[in-house]
Design a protein around this motif. Structure first.
Motif, short mmCIF file in Angstrom:
data_model
loop_
_atom_site.label_atom_id
_atom_site.label_comp_id
_atom_site.label_asym_id
_atom_site.label_seq_id
_atom_site.Cartn_x
_atom_site.Cartn_y
_atom_site.Cartn_z
N GLN A 1 0.87 -1.19 0.00
CA GLN A 1 0.00 0.00 0.00
C GLN A 1 0.90 1.23 0.00
O GLN A 1 1.72 1.40 0.89
CB GLN A 1 -0.90 0.01 1.24
N ASP B 1 0.84 5.50 -0.36
CA ASP B 1 0.00 6.69 -0.34
C ASP B 1 0.85 7.94 -0.44
O ASP B 1 2.01 7.95 -0.01
CB ASP B 1 -0.84 6.74 0.94
N TRP C 1 -13.01 13.62 5.87
CA TRP C 1 -12.96 12.45 4.98
C TRP C 1 -13.08 12.95 3.55
O TRP C 1 -14.02 13.65 3.20
CB TRP C 1 -14.09 11.48 5.33
N GLY D 1 -10.34 6.40 0.29
CA GLY D 1 -9.28 6.27 1.30
C GLY D 1 -8.60 7.57 1.66
O GLY D 1 -7.64 7.55 2.44
N TRP E 1 -5.01 2.44 7.88
CA TRP E 1 -6.18 3.29 7.67
C TRP E 1 -5.82 4.76 7.86
O TRP E 1 -6.02 5.58 6.97
CB TRP E 1 -7.30 2.88 8.64
N THR E 2 -5.25 5.11 9.00
CA THR E 2 -4.92 6.51 9.29
C THR E 2 -3.54 6.89 8.78
O THR E 2 -3.22 8.06 8.69
CB THR E 2 -4.97 6.76 10.79
N ARG E 3 -2.71 5.90 8.47
CA ARG E 3 -1.30 6.07 8.09
C ARG E 3 -0.48 6.68 9.22
O ARG E 3 0.54 7.33 9.00
CB ARG E 3 -1.13 6.90 6.82
N ARG F 1 -6.15 -2.61 7.94
CA ARG F 1 -6.43 -2.85 6.52
C ARG F 1 -7.91 -3.08 6.29
O ARG F 1 -8.47 -2.65 5.28
CB ARG F 1 -5.62 -4.04 6.02
N LEU G 1 -9.56 0.28 6.47
CA LEU G 1 -9.30 1.03 5.24
C LEU G 1 -10.21 0.56 4.11
O LEU G 1 -10.75 1.39 3.35
CB LEU G 1 -7.84 0.89 4.82
N GLU H 1 -12.65 3.13 2.29
CA GLU H 1 -12.54 3.43 0.86
C GLU H 1 -13.89 3.36 0.17
O GLU H 1 -14.18 4.15 -0.74
CB GLU H 1 -11.55 2.47 0.20
#
Length: 541
Positions: A263, A265, A290, A295, A374-376, A428, A431, A435
């Protein structure tokens, strides 16, 4: 595991936390300078061609790194025998060998260096930049990050967050408040420099301006099987019994280990100085929006007289990500203020089967692809994995043969997968849901008090998302329901990402049924989410 301090690396004969049973077969943050895409891209991550140029540049660097490593063969590089880290030799002319060499002085590297040094080992911490240096990062310090800091560490907080405003593409904004602090906000230059200082106080030696080009474990520069060679850009070779790679998401050490990323981003960020009246409006409150791409989301983090404003989305949407940031800033009424810094960064999450070691080399933090999908969020993952890497690097350094070194490296991988790996598997799944249905998650967080309470507990560190899914029946069944509605079993989301059945099974117990109560609550909350903008509420949590 997440609540242990980085200093709790036990004495020499104490097995570090998370050790796998003997015979278990289970199996970095490169710090770029300011205004850069830290994976090797140029400034046009945030101007002109923007994210696509950053993506291409970062991919090119990663490919070049892989090529360098693939080209390493015995005898490919050598140094004068006996030249140590400072050009010194011992009485017999043998090279000076460090116990542990850590590459990268971000949170992961500094934590690893601290953990190994506090155990009494000779530790060298290498950093290519001069410290302090800017790092593209929101700077949120959640509970697991706080709990992983060295004893006596004083957080250089710029603000304390008691309220979160959630919005969906700028609409349906709602503010949730808490009497107790949710998390803190820091500037990375001061935070990282302070972590390095603690490592130095524990006995680690720091060398800045040291760019590592590769690691060798065979060849004429490696005197024996107990040693690895770290080669610098100026040709100097540094020898160590164990190496920890913490040199970021485009890590050369990660390429040596063979880290695989699933993944990727692109995050774009601006540091915007604002007048006191604007700063006061944001004091103690953050915004999470959001975003319009699958995502994606944006954030505003206040830090005194400066607002950190950023957005993140899947790589390959560079132009759209840049537009999102511009629209986001304009919508907030901040377009008239000139950013002091504009920067970009690629974040990368590891695949579930990606290695965490090779021979006497371990990787941690971004170099290992360890962050919340999800949040990175990456600081807590860097601190926790760095501490574990430092503890297990001590064991690798003590290993007298390749078999023992491999066993210790596998124990490190076991500890990572048993803790952070479980968290990533749940992330994951979150996420994949986010998404496809961001409105559902927005409505749940803003409309259901248990969901907000869970968010508050996770940010404070009193609970983890993985722990909730495992122990809380309602949370587990809600996620199962979302899995079924999103069909995440295929492992493919709208951005080509998602979860595998293996990851889903690893993050939850078996034998659960879909509850009607959970379905009704989620659907009711989603309907409530379209009611328009609402005022902030005091939750009392």
């Amino acid at each position: 595991m997440s609540s242990e301090h980085a200093g709790n690396a036990g004495p020499e004969n104490t097995e570090p936390e998370g050790a796998a049973p003997e015979g278990t077969g289970a199996e970095a943050a490169r710090d770029g300078g300011p205004d850069t895409v830290e994976d090797g891209g140029a400034d046009d991550a945030t101007s002109g061609a923007a994210g696509d140029a950053a993506d291409d540049a970062a991919s090119g660097v990663a490919g070049g790194v892989m090529g360098d490593v693939a080209g390493d063969v015995p005898g490919a590089a050598s140094v004068v025998a006996g030249e140590g880290p400072d050009g010194d030799t011992d009485a017999d002319g043998a090279a000076d060998v460090w116990d542990v060499v850590v590459v990268g002085a971000g949170p992961a590297g500094a934590s690893a260096a601290y953990a190994a040094a506090v155990a009494g080992r000779r530790v060298l911490l290498l950093e290519k930049s001069e410290l302090p240096r800017y790092k593209t990062c929101g700077g949120g310090i959640i509970g697991p990050s706080r709990d992983s800091l060295p004893p006596g560490f004083e957080l250089p907080l710029q603000d304390r967050v008691h309220a979160v405003t959630f919005s969906l593409e700028g609409r349906f904004a709602r503010t949730r408040r808490s009497r107790r602090m949710l998390f803190g906000l820091i500037n990375r230059p001061e935070f990282d420099a302070q972590l390095v200082q603690h490592a130095q106080k524990a006995g680690a030696e720091l060398r800045t301006g040291a760019t590592v080009t590769r690691v060798e474990q065979h060849g004429p520069s490696v005197p024996d099987r107990r040693t690895a060679a770290v080669v610098l850009a100026d040709g100097e070779t540094i020898l160590a019994r164990a190496v920890v790679g913490a040199d970021g998401s485009a890590s050369r050490i990660g390429a040596h280990v063979g880290v695989k990323m699933g993944q990727v981003d692109l995050g774009l960020e601006a540091e915007i100085p604002v007048p006191p009246s604007v700063a006061e409006d944001w004091k103690g409150r953050v915004l999470i929006d959001w975003g319009p791409m699958p995502g994606s989301y944006g954030w505003v983090f206040p830090k005194g007289d400066t607002l950190t404003v950023g957005v993140i989305s899947a790589r390959g949407e560079g132009a759209a990500t840049k537009r999102y940031l511009e629209d986001f800033v304009a919508r907030l009424g901040l377009a008239g203020f000139e950013p002091s810094i504009s920067s970009g960064h690629l974040t990368r999450c590891r695949t579930d089967d990606s290695p965490l070691s090779r021979g006497r080399v371990l990787v941690c933090g971004d170099a290992a692809g360890l962050l919340e999908p999800w949040t990175r969020e990456g600081i807590s993952y860097a601190l926790r994995s760095g501490r574990l890497a430092g503890e297990w690097a001590v064991r690798v350094a003590e290993a007298n043969d390749a078999v023992d070194a491999r066993r210790q490296a596998l124990n490190y991988a076991f500890a990572i997968k048993a803790g952070l790996g479980v968290e990533m598997a749940v992330g994951r799944r979150m996420l994949a849901v986010f998404e496809r249905r961001p409105g559902l998650l927005h409505a749940t967080l803003t409309g259901l008090r248990p969901a907000w309470n869970a968010f508050a507990d996770i940010t404070r560190g009193s609970a983890t998302l993985g722990g909730m899914v495992r122990s809380n029946g309602l949370a587990r069944r809600a996620l199962e329901l979302l899995d079924k509605r999103m069909d995440t079993s295929s492992g493919v989301g709208p951005a080509g990402r998602g979860v595998t059945a293996k990851e889903r099974d690893a993050s939850e117990p078996e034998g659960t049924d879909e509850p009607g109560a959970v379905r009704g609550a989620a659907e009711g909350a989603e309907s409530a989410g379209g009611a328009g903008e609402t005022k902030g509420t005091e939750t009392g949590v």
